[in-house]
Write an enzyme that holds these catalytic residues in place. Structure first.
Site, PDB file in Angstrom:
ATOM      1  N   SER A 140       0.791  -1.209   0.035  1.00  0.00           N
ATOM      2  CA  SER A 140       0.039   0.146   0.015  1.00  0.00           C
ATOM      3  C   SER A 140       0.993   1.283  -0.036  1.00  0.00           C
ATOM      4  O   SER A 140       1.646   1.323  -1.038  1.00  0.00           O
ATOM      5  CB  SER A 140      -1.012  -0.100   1.135  1.00  0.00           C
ATOM      6  OG  SER A 140      -2.042   1.038   1.109  1.00  0.00           O
ATOM      7  N   ASP A 187      -3.218   6.349  -3.215  1.00  0.00           N
ATOM      8  CA  ASP A 187      -2.144   5.678  -2.473  1.00  0.00           C
ATOM      9  C   ASP A 187      -1.580   4.589  -3.618  1.00  0.00           C
ATOM     10  O   ASP A 187      -1.851   4.678  -4.437  1.00  0.00           O
ATOM     11  CB  ASP A 187      -2.477   5.085  -1.361  1.00  0.00           C
ATOM     12  CG  ASP A 187      -3.408   4.032  -1.232  1.00  0.00           C
ATOM     13  OD1 ASP A 187      -4.130   3.909  -2.349  1.00  0.00           O
ATOM     14  OD2 ASP A 187      -3.645   3.223  -0.010  1.00  0.00           O
ATOM     15  N   ASP A 246      -1.311   1.483  -3.702  1.00  0.00           N
ATOM     16  CA  ASP A 246      -2.244   0.384  -4.496  1.00  0.00           C
ATOM     17  C   ASP A 246      -3.492   0.822  -4.880  1.00  0.00           C
ATOM     18  O   ASP A 246      -4.153   0.080  -5.227  1.00  0.00           O
ATOM     19  CB  ASP A 246      -2.214  -0.790  -3.420  1.00  0.00           C
ATOM     20  CG  ASP A 246      -3.041  -0.338  -2.291  1.00  0.00           C
ATOM     21  OD1 ASP A 246      -3.191   0.618  -1.826  1.00  0.00           O
ATOM     22  OD2 ASP A 246      -3.607  -1.420  -1.344  1.00  0.00           O
ATOM     23  N   ASP A 253      -6.210   1.811  -3.457  1.00  0.00           N
ATOM     24  CA  ASP A 253      -7.454   1.624  -3.110  1.00  0.00           C
ATOM     25  C   ASP A 253      -7.955   2.759  -2.241  1.00  0.00           C
ATOM     26  O   ASP A 253      -9.362   2.641  -1.624  1.00  0.00           O
ATOM     27  CB  ASP A 253      -7.528   0.325  -2.218  1.00  0.00           C
ATOM     28  CG  ASP A 253      -6.618   0.457  -0.950  1.00  0.00           C
ATOM     29  OD1 ASP A 253      -5.817   1.329  -0.746  1.00  0.00           O
ATOM     30  OD2 ASP A 253      -6.487  -0.511  -0.117  1.00  0.00           O
TER      31      ASP A 253
END
Length: 456
Positions: free
Chosen positions: A103, A244, A246, A248
């Site tokens: 992440s 961010d 990743d 999500d």
């Protein structure tokens, strides 16, 4: 120390995922063992795997796939993906899945997010602890067959599905997107190419680079929004979007270059979803602004408060058939997206709302942003429980406040509220405060911080 030793395994298995540094905590041996354990514990016969742009991700994902196939499961590799793209694949294909990403963490980190079919979460109490224990035990399963590995590209189906849930129509918008060298640089082109007549896209840092050469891919830290804020002003854009690592999570910058609190976006999307399904249930976590439940109730919806964390949000959504859930951390969950979180879908809801009106974003959002908020303030504290007890003793006796312990300590008065929670992984206390105006918010923020930091 081996990465599959009990000490290391216990250190990297967190409440909702696996997270650690490469190669000392996570390596291909660890990933292979985890793939084997995942298949055995969850009874998986086939699954889907995706990975982010970090240099270590392809190797770790491949090793996990080897472990999964050695335990008898067939594996579908979707290649480079955002986390919500992996959730889409899990829902669209009806398969359990694993996503390799850390992440927003720095470049030396990596991790694994695992889910059951249809993007149902896997946490410590829903299988992750059993996977952890089997990896630490170190006994690979005996299987009668070896599974196969195939590839399947779901990127364009993912983009089409998101746009079916939040179509954008109306005036043309100029949109700056900061991908932070993360996976939005992969997914945003697929989505925005379909909006070419609707959106003038200004891309920033779309080059996939897990070393994050421009800034950390962590937009909850406003230092990482500075480039986007400057570009929005320079381009005279209608909106800025920051994702961010990743992709999500999504954060907004309005046309004035001001960062928009995620609680405000939660309220906006809640209003849109309630217009689609009047009376529906909306989930919000306890550090979200009190404006969210107020607005949901005013619109005839049913607001339900949960603890912080995606497993709590998703579980409560399943129990209540909630149409939408939002967290002040920038995670937004949609029933029509298998109750999973998608930063890109949240962004499309915002663009759809903005395109439907001739108002600038700052004006559109005024009705959804009622109370100044402190943002999350972390303090290192040696004895977290002692400080929480002192805070409760300070405020609990007052006639004008309510105290609860749903997640840490929450104290609510007519004109202000705060929550203090202990970190699960670090010696930190996390403070979130809000007030009826900036002066009130600053007063309670500073008062609580003085107590917290006197306990260091």
């Amino acid at each position: 120390m081996s990465t599959t030793s009990p000490d290391n395994v216990n250190a990297v298995f967190k409440a909702y995922d696996v997270r650690g540094t490469v190669p000392d905590q996570l390596d291909e041996d660890f990933a292979r063992a985890t793939g084997q354990a995942y298949v055995e514990v969850l009874g998986v016969t086939s699954m889907v795997i995706g990975y982010d742009m970090r240099p270590s991700s392809p190797g770790l994902a491949g090793a996990f796939a080897d472990g999964a196939t050695s335990a008898g499961a067939d594996v579908t590799m979707i290649g480079l993906a955002s986390t919500d793209q992996l959730y889409f694949a899990s829902g669209h294909l009806g398969l359990p899945g694993a996503m390799f990403t850390a992440s927003h963490n720095p470049a030396q980190y990596n991790g694994i997010k695992m889910c059951r079919a249809h993007a149902q979460p896997v946490g410590l109490d829903t299988g992750l602890a059993d996977i952890r224990d089997l990896v630490a035990k170190g006994s690979p399963p005996a299987t009668a067959r070896t599974g196969s590995i195939s590839s399947h590209d779901v990127l364009h189906a993912y983009a089409a599905h998101l746009l079916s849930l939040a179509p954008v129509a109306g005036r043309k918008l100029k949109v700056v997107v900061d991908a932070g060298n993360g996976m939005a640089g992969h997914t945003a082109p697929a989505v925005f190419d379909r909006l070419a007549e609707q959106v003038e896209l200004v891309p920033m840092y779309f080059e996939l680079d897990g070393t994050f050469p421009n800034h950390e891919a962590n937009p909850i830290d406003e230092a990482n929004l500075v480039d986007l804020q400057q570009r929005v002003l320079a381009e005279r854009a209608d909106i800025g979007l920051a994702f961010d690592g990743d992709a999500d999570r999504c954060f907004l910058v309005d046309e004035r270059g001001r960062a928009v609190p995620p609680s405000t976006l939660t309220a906006l999307i809640a209003a849109r979803e309630l217009a689609k399904e009047p009376g529906a249930t909306i989930i919000y976590n306890l550090i979200t602004s009190r404006a969210v439940p107020e607005i949901v109730a005013e619109l005839g919806g049913k607001p339900i408060r949960t603890r912080v964390g995606h497993s709590f949000i998703k579980a409560t959504m399943a129990e209540t058939d909630a149409i939408f859930g939002g967290e002040h951390s920038g995670h937004f969950y949609f029933r029509d997206f298998w109750r999973a979180d998608s930063g890109m879908l949240a962004a499309l809801h915002t663009l759809a709302s903005l395109a439907e009106t001739d108002k600038p974003l700052s004006v559109l959002l005024e009705e959804y942003e009622r109370y100044p908020m402190s943002g999350e303030i972390n303090s290192e504290v040696a004895d977290q429980q002692a400080v929480l007890a002192e805070l409760e003793a300070t405020y609990a006796g007052r006639d004008d406040v309510e105290v609860d312990h749903l997640d840490g300590l929450s104290v609510t008065a007519d004109d202000w509220a705060f929550n203090v929670r202990a970190s699960n992984t670090e010696p930190l206390l996390r403070l979130n405060a809000e007030g009826k105006d900036s002066t009130t918010m600053a007063g309670i923020r500073d008062e609580v911080l003085s107590i917290i930091r006197s306990g260091r």
